[in-house]
Write an enzyme that holds these catalytic residues in place. Structure first.
Site, PDB file in Angstrom:
ATOM      1  N   HIS A 114      -6.456  -7.542   0.843  1.00  0.00           N
ATOM      2  CA  HIS A 114      -6.648  -6.145   0.430  1.00  0.00           C
ATOM      3  C   HIS A 114      -6.042  -5.894  -0.951  1.00  0.00           C
ATOM      4  CE1 HIS A 114      -6.653  -6.207   4.871  1.00  0.00           C
ATOM      5  NE2 HIS A 114      -7.623  -5.315   4.744  1.00  0.00           N
TER       6      HIS A 114
ATOM      7  N   ASP B 195      -3.853 -12.619   5.417  1.00  0.00           N
ATOM      8  CA  ASP B 195      -5.082 -12.091   6.030  1.00  0.00           C
ATOM      9  C   ASP B 195      -6.364 -12.521   5.319  1.00  0.00           C
ATOM     10  OD1 ASP B 195      -4.522 -10.543   3.828  1.00  0.00           O
ATOM     11  OD2 ASP B 195      -4.467  -8.627   4.886  1.00  0.00           O
TER      12      ASP B 195
ATOM     13  N   HIS C  24       0.804  -1.235   0.000  1.00  0.00           N
ATOM     14  CA  HIS C  24       0.000   0.000   0.000  1.00  0.00           C
ATOM     15  C   HIS C  24       0.836   1.284   0.000  1.00  0.00           C
ATOM     16  CE1 HIS C  24      -3.543  -2.423   0.681  1.00  0.00           C
ATOM     17  NE2 HIS C  24      -3.173  -2.795   1.889  1.00  0.00           N
TER      18      HIS C  24
ATOM     19  N   ASP D 299      -3.265 -11.233  -0.980  1.00  0.00           N
ATOM     20  CA  ASP D 299      -3.630 -10.579   0.276  1.00  0.00           C
ATOM     21  C   ASP D 299      -5.131 -10.246   0.219  1.00  0.00           C
ATOM     22  OD1 ASP D 299      -1.905  -8.748   2.489  1.00  0.00           O
ATOM     23  OD2 ASP D 299      -3.857  -7.889   1.982  1.00  0.00           O
TER      24      ASP D 299
HETATM   25 ZN   LIG Z   1      -4.060  -7.091   3.668  1.00  0.00          ZN
END
Ligand SMILES: [Zn+2]
Length: 375
Positions: A177, A258, A139, A175
């Site tokens: 996200h 995650d 990110h 992931d």
């Molecule tokens: Zn994540």
């Protein structure tokens, strides 16, 4: 040992003690130990002899300018030195926020993760497999932090591979996200193909199905409760064909932990078998593989999943029942969440989750087909 002077025959694990002694703060999701537990567990199981382990170098500020602005790197170093930030720096660089707090190693720790991923990229350029579980901070943006990520080591690793003369790279991100920082880095690239599977309607709210990053990305947002059978369809009919069609000279996998059912920050329901199968499948497609960590906020899930990734890469059989040396490491973990008070027995005695099979929803079939039609 001169593993960097010839093709590596066996994979390397890049780690650092900085992950053991640093924390984002006691109330942050990254208050938990992660990489240090993986190192301890893999050593206890006899999977990580000294010749397979490399201490991660810390990237120099000048090396970080391969992706980040000098101004931002300076601000991050200054924040670590002063242990506080001004309102202007907070607004401009997203430092000193709840997600990206000021903490004692806030420059050195991410610079170590970045140094590890850049070293990994240099090593695999000649052929081989490297695992840097401290990496995967997808990110980070050139001039700002985001979602617990101060730097963007996947982008730095990919740029390193390009600088080494590689011209076709696949980046796979599983992931929970969306990899917004990496996607922005390689928007419109012919050389880098990015493939991300992530939970729909979750932060950072990017990576829609229709978003192809100027032709460089395949994004698959998935609904809550994603199960192993659904992921198997996604792997076989979307991820692997999209990677193969690009004919990559190297693959970078962000293997965030995650998207498993027990993670507190997502609502997906995978078992860790899915991640290990993805690692093995990608390994078979390329002579050059760099595997990174990423998210993962349940200390037992992360330790078990990422240790299994190393077993998969290094050819060790994952035992159904952990020997006492392994169990004792998992028993020392603590977690301030309710589940941490009475961790279920399998979190302490095994690495492999029970598979989480289920029906494959039509919306997933439809969206996978839409992406397959673009290949
Ligand atoms: Zn994540």
């Amino acid at each position: 040992m001169r593993a960097d002077s010839r093709t590596m025959e066996q994979p390397l694990f890049i780690g650092s003690e900085i992950y053991r002694r640093s924390t984002y703060g006691s109330k942050h999701p990254l208050a938990i130990p992660r990489v240090s537990t993986v190192i301890d567990l893999c050593r206890a199981l006899g999977w990580l002899p000294p010749e397979r382990y490399r201490t991660s170098p810390r990237a120099k500020p000048s090396a970080l300018t391969l992706f980040h602005t000098p101004e931002y790197i300076g601000a991050l170093q200054e924040a670590e030195r002063r242990q506080q930030v001004s309102e202007a720096i907070r607004a401009r660089h997203a430092l000193g926020t709840i997600s990206n707090p000021v903490f004692p190693e806030m420059y050195r720790r991410p610079a170590t993760a970045a140094g590890g991923s850049m070293l990994g990229a240099e090593l695999i350029a000649k052929g081989g497999v490297v695992y840097n579980p401290g990496g995967g901070t997808h990110h980070g943006f050139p001039d700002r932090a985001g979602g617990f990520c101060y730097l963007n080591d996947p982008a730095l690793a990919i740029r390193t591979l390009l600088n080494k003369g590689l011209s076709r790279i696949a980046y796979v991100d599983i992931d929970a996200h969306h990899c917004d920082g990496v996607e922005a880095a390689f928007h419109g690239s012919d050389a880098v193909r990015m493939i991300s599977v992530h939970e729909a309607r979750r932060w950072p709210f990017t990576g829609m199905l229709e978003d192809n990053a100027g032709g460089a990305a395949f994004n698959l947002p998935v609904p809550r409760g994603l199960n192993d059978d659904e992921f198997a369809l996604i792997l076989d009919e979307m991820i692997l064909p999209a990677v193969e069609a690009h004919r990559p000279e190297a693959i970078v996998l962000q293997c965030g932990a995650d998207a498993v059912a027990e993670d507190p920050l997502s609502r997906l329901a995978l078992s860790n078998n899915v991640h290990w199968r993805t690692v093995a499948a990608l390994r078979s497609l390329t002579p050059r593989l760099l595997v990174l960590g990423g998210g993962g906020y349940n200390p037992w899930s992360v330790a078990r999943l990422w240790s299994g990734v190393w077993a998969t890469l290094s050819g060790h059989e994952i035992p159904e029942h952990l020997p006492p040396e392994g169990q004792s490491i998992l028993r020392t973990l603590t977690w301030r969440r309710a589940a941490g008070r009475t961790p279920p027995e399998p979190w302490l005695t095994s690495l492999r989750d029970a598979p989480r099979m289920g029906l494959i929803r039509d919306e997933i079939r439809t969206d996978v087909q839409k992406l397959a039609d673009r290949m």
